[in-house]
Scaffold this motif. Structure first.
Motif: not given
Lengths: 318, 285
Positions: A115, A256, A282, A285, A287, A298-299
Motif C-alpha cells: 500500500l 494480503q 489486508v 481487497s 488498495g 485505513k487498512y
C-alpha cells in the motif's frame, strides 16, 4: 521492552541501490536489469560506474525475466528490477518456467510493494506478490524492514545460488537495524524477548511491531517481537520456539492475509503447536489512492492495530 | 561433415522420433520431423561444441567458449532429445524413457532432471528468444566470440513476449544471435494464416532491425550454406525464416496440422519406418 531508536529515515529501495552499487564493485558477475524504472529502483550509482553491466530492457518485463535467465547461462548474476506488481504477477509464467523450474540464479528485486506506494493506487499496489512467489518451488522470498537490512540482504543474495524474490518499498522509514549487519537468509531475528505474546512481522510492519511492543509494555505486557525478513525458507523453528513460550501470536504484514507471512505462521502452528493467532494484513481487497500513512491507517496496518490484535490473541489462550 | 552423412543421421533421428512418440502414444512428431535437418546440421556440423577425444559432446551448463542452441518451441522435444543423444550428451538407450515416469526426458525439455544438453525449460511458448538474448548478452560480457542459436515456431510468433525480445536484440546489437522460425504454416487448431495470420514475418523482423534471410529447412545443403553465411554482421542479429514441411520424411504425416501432437499406431509406425531406412553405421536405440 528493549529500546529502539533511530536518527534517520530512508526508503528501503535506496538500501537496494546502495547494496547493488557495492556488489558492482565486489562481484564482476553482477548485472543489473530494469524495465524503464532505473531511477525508481535507485540504480543510478551502479549505471554510472558499470554501464556495460547495466541492461535497460524498456517497458517489457516478460523479456527482462527471460533475458535474466539467459544471462545466468554464462555465469552472470542478474538482478532484474521493477515495481513489485510488474516484477511478479505480470510475469508469473516467465518466472515459473524460465527461472524457478529451470532453477536459474536470477534475483528479482522489486520496489514499491504494498500500500505504501501511495497515490498511484491499486493498479500499482501489489498485495499478493509474497504469496505468488512463495508458492513457486525453488524460490526464496525476502522482505527486509529498513535501509540497512535491505542493503545487507541485497549483498547476501548474490552469494546464494538460486532464484530469489527481494521485496522492498517506496516510503522513507526509520533505520533501526545495524549498518554492519550480516544478513542470514532464512534466519529470523528476535528484536525483543517477552513471555506474553509473540509478534511476527515483516517489511515495513517490523517498525510498527516495535512501537506496538512499547505500547504493550506500558500495559505490563512483554512481547516476543520477531523480524521474519525471509518468508521462504520459513524459520519455523524460531516461530515455534516463541509460541511454545507465549502460547499466542500476532502476524503483521503489508500484504494480503491469503498467502502472506500470517499464512506461513498459521501453517506452522496448525501443524506443530495449535495456538491463537491474530493476523494483521489486508483482508481480500485491493488498495486505493492516498498517502502511505493514510492508507496504512485505513487498512489497519498500524502499531495500534497490532496492540489490539495482541490483546485479542492473549485473551484467547485457554 | 559430408551432406550425405548428415542426411543419414537425419534419417536415423526421424526413426527415433516416430518410435519415441509411438512408444508412449503421446508427443509431437510433426514439428519434430520438420526440424530434424536443422538440428542435425547445427549439432553435427555448424556449431562449435566441446567434445571429448572420441568426438562425443561434453556438457557445460555455462557454455563457455562454445556455441549454444535453445529450443523455444519445446513441444518438439523428440527431435531435440534424439539429436542430443546421438551427439553423445547422454546414452541413446535413454530415448526409450521419453515421457515415462522418473525419466530425464520430460514431455517438454527441463533442467530439473539434469539431462545433459538442456539449459532451460521450454514448453510454455514465447520465452526462448528472451533467454537466447540473455545468453548472447552474457557471451559478449564474457568476451566469448561464440554464437547463440534459438529455434521458435511460427505459431509461437503470436506470443507478445516474442516481440519484446525482437525489439531488445537489435537495440542491444546482439550480432552473435541467430533466431530461426520453423515456418511450416501450421499450428494446433489449423493453418497459421487461418488461426491467427502472422502476415509478413520477414517484413516485421526487418522493421524491428534484424537481418532477415530465408532457408529451405528440409534441404541439408541449403541449411548448411545459409547457417554459415548468416552471421556476418557483428552488430545485427539474424532471423532465418526456415520453410519446412511438418512431418517431413513420413508421407502420411506431411503437410497437415493433424500430426502436430498425435502418435502413430502400430500399423502407421511400420509404414513410417519403412520410409526411413536405417543407413550404414546407424542403428535404432
Amino acid at each position: 521492552m528493549k529500546k529502539y531508536t533511530y536518527t534517520e529515515k530512508k526508503d528501503t529501495r535506496s538500501g537496494f541501490g546502495a547494496g547493488i552499487l557495492e556488489l558492482g564493485r565486489t562481484n564482476p558477475n553482477v548485472v543489473a536489469l530494469t524495465a524503464d524504472l532505473a531511477g525508481s529502483l535507485k540504480l543510478e550509482g551502479f549505471i554510472k560506474e558499470f554501464p556495460e553491466r547495466y541492461v535497460q530492457c524498456g517497458i517489457s518485463e516478460a523479456n527482462m525475466i527471460g533475458v535474466s535467465a539467459g544471462l545466468t547461462i554464462g555465469g552472470k548474476i542478474p538482478f532484474a528490477t521493477s515495481f513489485a506488481n510488474f516484477a511478479t504477477g505480470r510475469v508469473y509464467d516467465q518466472i515459473r518456467q524460465s527461472v524457478c523450474y529451470s532453477n536459474k540464479n536470477v534475483k528479482i528485486c522489486a520496489s514499491h510493494a504494498g500500500l505504501t506506494l501511495g497515490e498511484d493506487g491499486a493498479t500499482h499496489q501489489i498485495l499478493e506478490d509474497i504469496g505468488m512467489m512463495k508458492m513457486l518451488p525453488n524460490m526464496t522470498v525476502i522482505n527486509p524492514c529498513d535501509f540497512n537490512q535491505t542493503k545487507a540482504a541485497t549483498i547476501a543474495i548474490a552469494d546464494y545460488e538460486g532464484p530469489v524474490y527481494l521485496r522492498f518499498g517506496r516510503p522513507v522509514v526509520p533505520i533501526f537495524t545495524p549498518a554492519d549487519q550480516k544478513f542470514e537468509i532464512g534466519k529470523a531475528i528476535v528484536l525483543n524477548e517477552g513471555p506474553d505474546v509473540s509478534i511476527f512481522a515483516t517489511g515495513h510492519l517490523v517498525w510498527e511491531a516495535i512501537k506496538a511492543g512499547e505500547m504493550l509494555a506500558e500495559q505490563g505486557i512483554e512481547a516476543d517481537i520477531i523480524n521474519i525478513h525471509t518468508i521462504k525458507p520459513f524459520d519455523e523453528e524460531a516461530v515455534l520456539a516463541s509460541v511454545r513460550k507465549t502460547r499466542c501470536a500476532v502476524s503483521a504484514e503489508e500484504h494480503q492475509l491469503n498467502g502472506g507471512l500470517g499464512d506461513s505462521v498459521a501453517q506452522a502452528l496448525a501443524r506443530n503447536f495449535p495456538a491463537p493467532l491474530e493476523m494483521i494484513g489486508v483482508h481480500d481487497s485491493f488498495g486505493e489512492s492516498g498517502t502511505p500513512d493514510q492508507l496504512m491507517k485505513k487498512y489497519g496496518l498500524t502499531a495500534e492495530k497490532i496492540v489490539e490484535a495482541a490483546l485479542r490473541a492473549k485473551s484467547r489462550v485457554v | 561433415m559430408e551432406i550425405q552423412q548428415l542426411q543419414h543421421i537425419a534419417t536415423q533421428v526421424r526413426r527415433d522420433i516416430v518410435r519415441m512418440v509411438h512408444a508412449v502414444n503421446s508427443g509431437h512428431p510433426g514439428g519434430s520431423l520438420g526440424c530434424t535437418d536443422l538440428l542435425v546440421a547445427l549439432y553435427f556440423d555448424v556449431m562449435h561444441l566441446k567434445r571429448d577425444e572420441q568426438g562425443a559432446a561434453i556438457f557445460d551448463m555455462n557454455a563457455t567458449d562454445e556455441d549454444l542452441f535453445f529450443l523455444s518451441n519445446g513441444h518438439i522435444s523428440p527431435v531435440f532429445y534424439s539429436v542430443l543423444a546421438r551427439s553423445g550428451y547422454f546414452p541413446v538407450s535413454e530415448l526409450a524413457t521419453f515421457r515415462k515416469l522418473d525419466s530425464r526426458l520430460q514431455g517438454h525439455p527441463a533442467t530439473a532432471e539434469h539431462l545433459p544438453g538442456i539449459r532451460i525449460a521450454s514448453g510454455s511458448l514465447g520465452q526462448g528468444l528472451s533467454v537466447a538474448c540473455g545468453a548472447a548478452f552474457a557471451k559478449r560480457l564474457n568476451g566469448d566470440d561464440k554464437h547463440v542459436y534459438v529455434l521458435m515456431g511460427d505459431g509461437e510468433q503470436q506470443e507478445g513476449q516474442i516481440w519484446e525480445a525482437a525489439t531488445f536484440a537489435p537495440h542491444h546489437k546482439l550480432g552473435n544471435l541467430t533466431a530461426i522460425i520453423d515456418f511450416n504454416g501450421q499450428q494446433i487448431d489449423g493453418p497459421t494464416n487461418l488461426v491467427m495470420n502472422n502476415r509478413d514475418l520477414g517484413a516485421k523482423y526487418r522493421a524491428f532491425g534484424w537481418n532477415v534471410t530465408e532457408m529451405k529447412g528440409n534441404d541439408m545443403s541449403d541449411i548448411i550454406k545459409t547457417l554459415h553465411e548468416s552471421k556476418n554482421d557483428p552488430e545485427v542479429p539474424t532471423l532465418i525464416l526456415m520453410e519446412t514441411e511438418m512431418g517431413f520424411g513420413v508421407d502420411f504425416m506431411m503437410g497437415s496440422h493433424k500430426w502436430h501432437g498425435v502418435a502413430p499406431n502400430d500399423e502407421q509406425l511400420a509404414v513410417a519406418l519403412n520410409q526411413l531406412p536405417i543407413t550404414a553405421g546407424m542403428s535404432d536405440y
